[in-house]
Design an enzyme around this catalytic site. Sequence first.
Site, PDB file in Angstrom:
ATOM      1  N   ASN A 193       0.860  -1.355  -0.078  1.00  0.00           N
ATOM      2  CA  ASN A 193      -0.034  -0.061   0.047  1.00  0.00           C
ATOM      3  C   ASN A 193       0.843   1.055   0.039  1.00  0.00           C
ATOM      4  O   ASN A 193       1.963   1.327   0.329  1.00  0.00           O
ATOM      5  CB  ASN A 193      -0.770   0.082   1.148  1.00  0.00           C
ATOM      6  N   HIS A 414     -11.059  17.078  -2.921  1.00  0.00           N
ATOM      7  CA  HIS A 414      -9.839  17.505  -2.266  1.00  0.00           C
ATOM      8  C   HIS A 414      -8.817  16.571  -1.983  1.00  0.00           C
ATOM      9  O   HIS A 414      -9.140  15.821  -0.894  1.00  0.00           O
ATOM     10  CB  HIS A 414     -10.449  18.345  -0.792  1.00  0.00           C
ATOM     11  N   GLU A 484      -9.303   7.446   2.954  1.00  0.00           N
ATOM     12  CA  GLU A 484      -7.985   7.128   3.821  1.00  0.00           C
ATOM     13  C   GLU A 484      -8.115   7.667   5.012  1.00  0.00           C
ATOM     14  O   GLU A 484      -7.286   7.491   5.555  1.00  0.00           O
ATOM     15  CB  GLU A 484      -6.641   7.674   2.841  1.00  0.00           C
ATOM     16  N   GLU A 502     -14.266   6.056   2.945  1.00  0.00           N
ATOM     17  CA  GLU A 502     -13.706   4.828   2.235  1.00  0.00           C
ATOM     18  C   GLU A 502     -13.128   3.911   3.247  1.00  0.00           C
ATOM     19  O   GLU A 502     -13.816   3.063   3.653  1.00  0.00           O
ATOM     20  CB  GLU A 502     -12.553   5.205   1.190  1.00  0.00           C
ATOM     21  N   GLU A 508     -11.501   0.486  -6.284  1.00  0.00           N
ATOM     22  CA  GLU A 508     -10.281   0.791  -6.802  1.00  0.00           C
ATOM     23  C   GLU A 508      -9.355  -0.150  -6.987  1.00  0.00           C
ATOM     24  O   GLU A 508      -8.696  -0.448  -7.953  1.00  0.00           O
ATOM     25  CB  GLU A 508      -9.692   2.092  -6.330  1.00  0.00           C
TER      26      GLU A 508
END
Length: 703
Positions: A193, A414, A484, A502, A508
Site C-alpha cells: 500500500n 480535495h 483514507e 472509504e 479501486e
Amino acid sequence: MKSFGIILAFFLITSSGHAQELKSPNGALSMQFLIETNGIPTYKLSYKNKTVIKTSRLGLELKNDKTSLVNDFVISNTETATFDDTWQPVWGEVKDIRNHYNELAVTLKQQETERRIIIRFRLFDDGLGFRYEFPMQKNLVYFIIKEEKTQFAMAGDHTAFWIPGDYDTQEYDYTESKLSEIRGFSEKAITENLSQTSFSPTGVQTSLMMKTDNGLYINLHEAALINYSCMHLNLDDENMIFESWLTPDAKGDKGYMQAPSNTPWRTVLVSDDARDILASKMTLNLNEPSAIDDTSWIKPVKYIGVWWEMITGKSSWAYTDELPAVQLGITDYSKVKPNTTHAANNTKVKRYIDFASKHGFDAVLVEGWNEGWEDWFGHSKDNVFDFVTPYPDFDVEEIHAYAQSKGVKMMMHHETSSSVRNYERHMDKAYQFMKDHGYDAVKSGYVGDILPRGENHYSQWIVNHYQYALEKAADYKIMVNAHEAVRPTGISRTYPNLIGNESARGTEYQAFGGSKPNHVTVLPFTRLIGGPMDYTPGIFEMDISKFSPNNNSHVNSTIANQLALYVTMYSPLQMAADLPEHYERFMDAFQFIKDVGMDWDESHYLEAEPGHYLTVARKEKNTGNWFVGNVNGNEIRTSKIAFNFLEKGKKYKATIYADAKDAHYKTNPQAYTISTKTITSTSKLSQRSVAGGGYAISIQEIK
C-alpha cells in the site's frame, strides 16, 4: 417512548460479594464486573449462558507515572440505569432506531493515589459497550496514555475475518482463519500500500468479525472515536486474549488527556444469528445525537464521476508531462504543453454532466481539476494543493453554469496528499470556494505518509484533524466523503454530514490487481459496522485491458453482483463508477442503478454468513418501492428467500437481475438475465448465484 433513571429492580443488576452483574433488557446477555486480586478491574460476558468474553482485565498504563490506572482499585460507588428511546436518523437503513439498554457505572478509587475513574457499561440486547471516564479531580488532570490495557479474552480458537493491524491503512483483503493461525498468515496478509505501518504479527484491526464453533457470531469494535487514538487489537495467541493497542503519534505516545474526559466505547456485538450483527444499531446508539440543528441540507447523493478512467490508467490526473516539479503560485501552466490524457477537461466533464442529467443522477465528481498533480505524491511536500486554482482546461465558472442548466450538482475533490497542515491552512477558503460555485459535497483524500512527518493516519492528532474538517464543513453546510481517513465509529449520528468514508479496500483495488470474489460478503460484517462506505460499485466492463491497454487487472465480480452492491453495501452516497460508454452497452442492466434507492424506511437481512453470502431487502423512503440484493462468495449457491416483508393483500412486480447459467466472475462476468414476475407477501424465490455473483431485484406495487 422514553425512560431514564436509577433502577432498583433486581432483574437489572445483582451483587454477589464484590461482583456486579448486569443483564440486557431481554435477559439474553449477562455481564459481570469484579475487582480481582491486587485491585485489578475485570469483566466477563455471556450470551444465553454461552461464554463470549472470559474474565478480562481493564485499565490504562500511563507514561511517566509510577502508578498507572491498572490496579490497586476499590469500588467506591455504583449507579444503575435503564434507557429506552426511539430516534430518527437524518438518513439511514431504517426510519426509526430504538436505543434501549441497561447501564452500570462503576466508580473506582485507587487507594494509594486517591485517583478516581468510572467504567461505564451499557448492555443492549445485541451487545455490550463500555468506556473509561475521568472525572475532574486534583490527582488526575493532565496525563499521557502509554497504552490502554483493555482485554477481550476469547473462549476458544474462533474463526476470524481479519486484516493486519496497521497505523495507516485498512485497504487489505480479508483473511479467514482460526485465531491461532493469524501469526502464520500475517506476512502473506500484508499486501503493498502507498502508506502502511503494521505493528505485530498477531495485530488485527477492528471491526473484527468472528464465529465460534458453538455457533456464536462476535464482533469487536469501538464507537464514538473522538479526541483519542484509533484502537487495534493484539492477540496473545497462546491464551487467545486480545488486548487493545492504540495508534501512537510521532513520539510514540498514544493519547494526551485532560480530565474531565472519556475514551471511546469499546464494543462487543454478539448473536447466534449473523443477521443480527448486520442489523445492529448499537454503534450508532453509543454516539451522541446530532450536533447539527438544521439538517435539511444533508441529502443522499447518487453520482457519477471522472475517476475510474484515471484509476485504471486510461487517463491522468496531471495536466502536463513536461514538468518534473511544480510550486503553488509560481508554476505557469499557460506556458507548458498539455498532455493528451488529462481527464478533467471541459469537454469530457460536460459529457459526464450530460449523462448524469439524462439518467437522473444527482451529481458529478471530477478529480484532477486543480493545479499540482504533476508531483503531488511521494515527495513529503507540504504546499501541494490550494484547492481553488483550476488547470487551464477546466473552467470552473463554465462548468458550474453548464451543470446548473442540466439540473446536476458538481461534487468537489480535495486530495490533501496527507499534508493535513496544508489542508487546514486552506480549508476555509476551499469550502467557501465550493459554496460560491454550487458544490454541496466534497470527497477528501489522505493518500501517502502523513505530514507532519512521523504522524500516523490513525493517531489522536490526525483523528482530531478529520473531526475538525468534518465540523468545519458543517459550518459551510457541506457534506463529507473522506477517503483514507480513520474508519468510522458511528460519528455520522452526531455529524450526519459525514455521508460516506472509504477507509477500506474499495473498488479501486479491482484496478490494482483485483480483490477476492468474496470481499463484499465480508465488508458488511466489518468495515460497515461503523458507518457507510463509499465503495464505488457499478463496474460493467471487467476486463480493464479492453479500454486501458497497459492494465491487465480484472474486476472479480459479475454484473449482477455489481448491481446487488447498491443494496448490500449500504450508503447514502452511491456512485455509478464505470465509464458512461460502458453503461450504454448494457442499458437494461443499468436501469437498476438508476432505480435503486439510497434512503430507507425498512431493512431486512434475509440471509447472511460472513465471507459466504448476504441477502438484504430494503424499502425506499417516500416511494414504498423495495429493492433486494444478494452477493455471493467463492462457491456457487442457491439463495432461498421469502417475500413476507411485503404488505399483505397487495401485488407487486418484481424485476430480477440475475447471473446467467454460464456466468462466472472471471471467465464470463457480463452474462446476466433479466426477468419479471408478479409476487405477493406469500411468494418465495429460489435463485442461483455463481461465485463472485449474485442478483438484484426491483419491486414495485401493482396498483
